[in-house]
Design a protein around this motif. Structure first.
Motif, short mmCIF file in Angstrom:
data_model
loop_
_atom_site.label_atom_id
_atom_site.label_comp_id
_atom_site.label_asym_id
_atom_site.label_seq_id
_atom_site.Cartn_x
_atom_site.Cartn_y
_atom_site.Cartn_z
N VAL A 1 0.84 -1.20 0.00
CA VAL A 1 0.00 0.00 0.00
C VAL A 1 0.88 1.25 0.00
N ALA A 2 1.93 1.23 0.81
CA ALA A 2 2.83 2.40 0.87
C ALA A 2 3.52 2.62 -0.47
N THR A 3 3.90 1.52 -1.15
CA THR A 3 4.57 1.65 -2.45
C THR A 3 3.63 2.26 -3.48
N VAL A 4 2.38 1.76 -3.49
CA VAL A 4 1.41 2.30 -4.44
C VAL A 4 1.15 3.78 -4.14
N MET B 1 10.15 0.89 -12.09
CA MET B 1 10.64 -0.36 -11.50
C MET B 1 11.63 -0.07 -10.39
N ALA B 2 12.61 0.77 -10.70
CA ALA B 2 13.64 1.08 -9.71
C ALA B 2 13.01 1.71 -8.48
N GLY B 3 12.11 2.67 -8.69
CA GLY B 3 11.48 3.36 -7.56
C GLY B 3 10.65 2.43 -6.71
N THR B 4 9.84 1.57 -7.35
CA THR B 4 8.98 0.69 -6.56
C THR B 4 9.82 -0.32 -5.77
N LEU B 5 10.90 -0.82 -6.38
CA LEU B 5 11.73 -1.78 -5.66
C LEU B 5 12.44 -1.10 -4.49
N LEU B 6 12.95 0.10 -4.74
CA LEU B 6 13.67 0.82 -3.68
C LEU B 6 12.72 1.22 -2.56
N THR B 7 11.42 1.28 -2.82
CA THR B 7 10.45 1.59 -1.78
C THR B 7 9.96 0.31 -1.10
N PHE B 8 9.56 -0.64 -1.91
CA PHE B 8 8.93 -1.84 -1.37
C PHE B 8 9.88 -2.65 -0.49
N ILE B 9 11.11 -2.86 -0.96
CA ILE B 9 12.02 -3.75 -0.24
C ILE B 9 12.33 -3.22 1.17
N PRO B 10 12.80 -1.97 1.30
CA PRO B 10 13.06 -1.52 2.67
C PRO B 10 11.77 -1.36 3.48
N ALA B 11 10.67 -1.00 2.83
CA ALA B 11 9.43 -0.79 3.59
C ALA B 11 8.94 -2.10 4.20
N SER B 12 9.11 -3.21 3.46
CA SER B 12 8.57 -4.45 4.03
C SER B 12 9.41 -4.94 5.20
N GLY B 13 10.66 -4.54 5.30
CA GLY B 13 11.46 -4.95 6.44
C GLY B 13 11.52 -3.90 7.54
#
Lengths: 323, 392
Positions: free
Chosen positions: A112-115, A249-261
């Motif tokens: 949700v935060a990534t979107v 792609m780069a932005g969503t990965l850089l957001t999603f990965i640290p946000a989920s941890g």
């Protein structure tokens, strides 16, 4: 970093240049030149050695140590924090059974935060990179504003959100006034607050890669789109968005990965029941309960799950350059 | 065969969009801040014609084109196609397509998808098949699956052309479409463009700074300067009878000799240019009294030895050769005429004896070839722009 640097040549001429090199046949260079080139390429290996050593020492070895720890067993009657090396795969079943909800919740919050960050960050990046193209001063000011939050600490900024969303704060007051929130409703210690914190804290990681990509977008392609009967929205969907996918792609990965941890946002803005994220669990397993194997197993599960999700995502939406 | 099919499609598709659709610009003005790019422009471009807007960079030709495409809004004035006002219509709603200067092909799509793009946006059935036959028309059917980045400049140019033509627009705009090609390919594409235009019968509006390109391809050329049309007409007409010094110098070269009208002979006037009597037909003169410029193209000048020059002393200038350059088929001379200035002479190689610098010569010409301009004009207007436009 490599994600940030990747970009497609948007102009048609981008690919044309490098083609004509060496039209086959004999290499016209002298033996000396070739020798020099070989030395240069060997030099390259020496130059990557420090980075390679660093990664080996601080990434590869710890990962193996983590894997080993995650299989440790607690001998009967041992003290707190005492474990023996073993191959106890049951640790994984135990932590998954106990914490699958937190794991799923982490991914849900991060998603949700990534979107949300994409919906906020893309227009910001578009404004600065495309609409304000050529207006260097304004672009510079806005870019600094995007990065400015980094000048204060992560914890401090998250604490500030606590104030913004506090019961006596302005946001709650307004929402209560327009009856979007019941009289006794609150925002602090809710999932909403945690997602707000995550979105805010990772927004620059979304915005900057997209900006870097859109900044190189050839606006004549947008004109060509509208010239060929595409409405502004269709032009965005068929031309601008596909061309900016590497940035997205780069932005969503850089957001999603640290946000989920992440666990700071959940710890400061959430409560102790229904907003707990997996990072908090790992933290407390490691440092409060002192359950090293359980914490290690959870860390490993988190890592593998993220990796699997990222691979799925890149397969589905990614460009050839990323895989 | 493919081309016949396309031509058929044209008649049906054009019947809907562009039947007798003249493009009309009615006192169109475009201002950028304090700069007037296009100044009260009135133009009527008949359906089916190949129209060229020719002028130096910054003359407003590209701005005009962008206003027709809908990529720029006029400050005032109206545009219409076939009587329908399109001034406030969005670019994507106009029956107009553009071949952009640098092609602007979508790099993330195949060549075929590029060409089918416009048809798909308008939900036209059989888009892919039509796109394929448009690619055949430009002889690139075999490259349909490639990405634009994998094509050469000339091939990209053809894809851009196919992408625009396939939509059968009422007006096809070409923004210096050959500018990025090398000279040889450019000449070849000029011929092909002209053929394609005749085949598909669309209205082409071509913007260029290359006068040779405009003259070879267009049936009507409008010469623009500083936001205005200086003169408009068929290439031959513009070349043989320029009405302003700018056109005389920008379109080919001209010798412009200043003088004063001293006699009216009914159908012609006689001009005194530093003691030389020059005759200009009234129908070929922009001014009939006072100060005038008498213009003669270099190839219309005949150069003779003084002893061979006899008879009528009118239309005769005595001078001395200052410079020669022999190019094989011809020789370019510069001849200094005392009091008049330095005139250019283009002399075809018929095997005659060549003059050398310092030789005394006589220049004469047929009255029917001279033209008269208003004497208040700057006789070098357009010359610098022409030189700049000719530079690669």
């Amino acid at each position: 970093m490599s994600l940030l640097a990747r970009n497609r040549g948007n102009g048609p001429a981008a690919d044309a240049s490098g083609k004509a090199a060496r039209p086959g046949g004999k290499d016209p260079r002298s033996a000396g030149e070739i020798g020099a080139e070989r030395r240069r390429s060997r030099m390259g290996y020496w130059l990557i050695l420090p980075g390679f050593a660093f990664m080996l020492l601080f990434f590869v070895l710890p990962v193996f140590s983590l894997l080993a720890t995650s299989l440790y067993a607690k001998p009967p009657g041992a003290d707190v924090g005492q474990f023996v090396p073993a191959l106890q795969f049951g640790n994984y079943a135990d932590v998954l059974g106990a914490y699958w909800q937190e794991l799923l919740r982490s991914f849900a919050f991060a998603l949700v935060a990534t979107v949300a960050a994409l919906l906020i960050g893309y227009p910001m990046a578009y404004l600065v990179a495309v609409r304000l193209r050529g207006r260097k001063l304004l672009q510079g000011i806005l870019l600094v504003l995007i990065i400015a939050p980094f000048f204060t600490s992560f914890i401090l900024r998250t604490q500030a959100w606590k104030q913004i969303l506090a019961d006596e704060g302005p946001v709650v007051a307004v929402l209560r006034a327009v009856a979007l929130l019941p009289e006794d409703g609150r925002l602090t210690a809710t999932a909403f607050a945690v997602v707000c914190g995550l979105t805010y804290n990772f927004l620059p990681f979304m915005t900057l890669p997209i900006y870097a990509n859109l900044e190189r977008l050839d606006t004549r392609l947008i004109e060509a789109g509208t010239d060929l009967y595409a409405s502004p929205f269709q032009t965005f969907r068929t031309v601008t968005l596909p061309l900016s996918m590497p940035g997205v792609m780069a932005g969503t990965l850089l957001t999603f990965i640290p946000a989920s941890g992440d666990y700071i946002n959940a710890a400061l803005l959430g409560n102790n029941q229904d907003t707990t994220m997996i990072g908090q669990v790992i933290d407390s397993r490691f440092f409060r309960v002192v359950d090293y194997p359980g914490a290690s197993a959870l860390s490993f599960v988190l890592m593998l799950a993220i990796l699997a999700l990222v691979i799925l995502y890149v397969r589905r939406f990614g460009t050839k350059e990323l895989l | 065969m493919v081309q016949e099919r396309l031509a058929e499609e044209t008649t049906t598709a054009a019947g809907r969009d562009s039947g007798g659709a003249d493009l009309v610009l009615d006192s169109v003005t475009k201002r950028f801040a304090d700069f007037v790019a296009v100044d009260d422009l009135n133009l009527t471009i008949p359906a089916g014609s190949f129209f060229a807007l020719l002028g130096p960079s910054g003359c407003g030709k590209t701005t005009t084109l962008r206003m027709v495409a809908g990529l720029e809004q006029p400050t005032s004035g109206t545009l219409s196609i076939g009587g329908r006002d399109i001034t406030r219509t969005g670019a994507h709603e106009r029956p107009v397509n553009t071949v952009f200067q640098n092609y602007a092909l979508f790099p993330h799509m195949s060549v075929l998808d590029n060409v089918a793009f416009g048809l798909k946006r308008r939900k036209i059935r059989g888009a892919e098949a039509r796109a394929k036959s448009a690619l055949e028309l430009v002889e690139l059917g075999h490259l349909a699956a490639r990405r634009p980045g994998q094509l050469s400049g000339g091939q990209q140019q053809r894809v851009a052309l196919a992408r625009a033509i396939v939509n059968r627009p009422a007006v096809l705009l070409l923004d210096e479409p050959l500018g990025a090609l090398d000279m040889k390919l450019r000449r070849q594409m000029q011929v092909e463009l002209k053929n394609i235009q005749l085949e598909v019968g669309l209205t082409f509006v071509h913007v260029t700074h290359d006068q040779e390109e405009a003259m070879t391809m267009a049936d009507t050329v409008a010469v623009m300067n500083a936001g205005r049309v200086e003169q408009m007409g068929a290439p031959r007409e513009l070349y043989e009878l320029p009405r302003t010094a700018f056109v005389a110098n920008f379109l080919g070269k001209s010798n412009l000799v200043p003088g004063e009208v001293i006699e009216d002979r009914g159908d012609a006037v006689v001009v005194n240019a530093r003691g030389n009597r020059l005759t200009v037909l009234k129908e070929r003169a922009a001014a009939h009294h006072g100060r005038v410029l008498v213009g003669i193209r270099p190839e219309k000048l005949k150069m003779m030895w003084p002893q061979d020059a006899a008879g009528d002393p009118d239309n005769m200038l005595h001078g001395r050769v200052a410079d020669t350059s022999f190019t094989g088929v011809s020789t370019d001379y510069l001849v200094d005429v005392p009091g008049v200035g330095r005139l250019g002479v283009f002399s075809q190689n018929h095997g005659q004896q060549l003059a050398r610098p310092g030789d005394e010569v006589v220049l004469c010409w047929d009255t029917a070839h001279a033209f008269g301009l208003d004497g208040r004009e700057d006789s070098s207007a357009g010359a610098a722009e022409a030189a700049e436009a000719a530079a690669p």
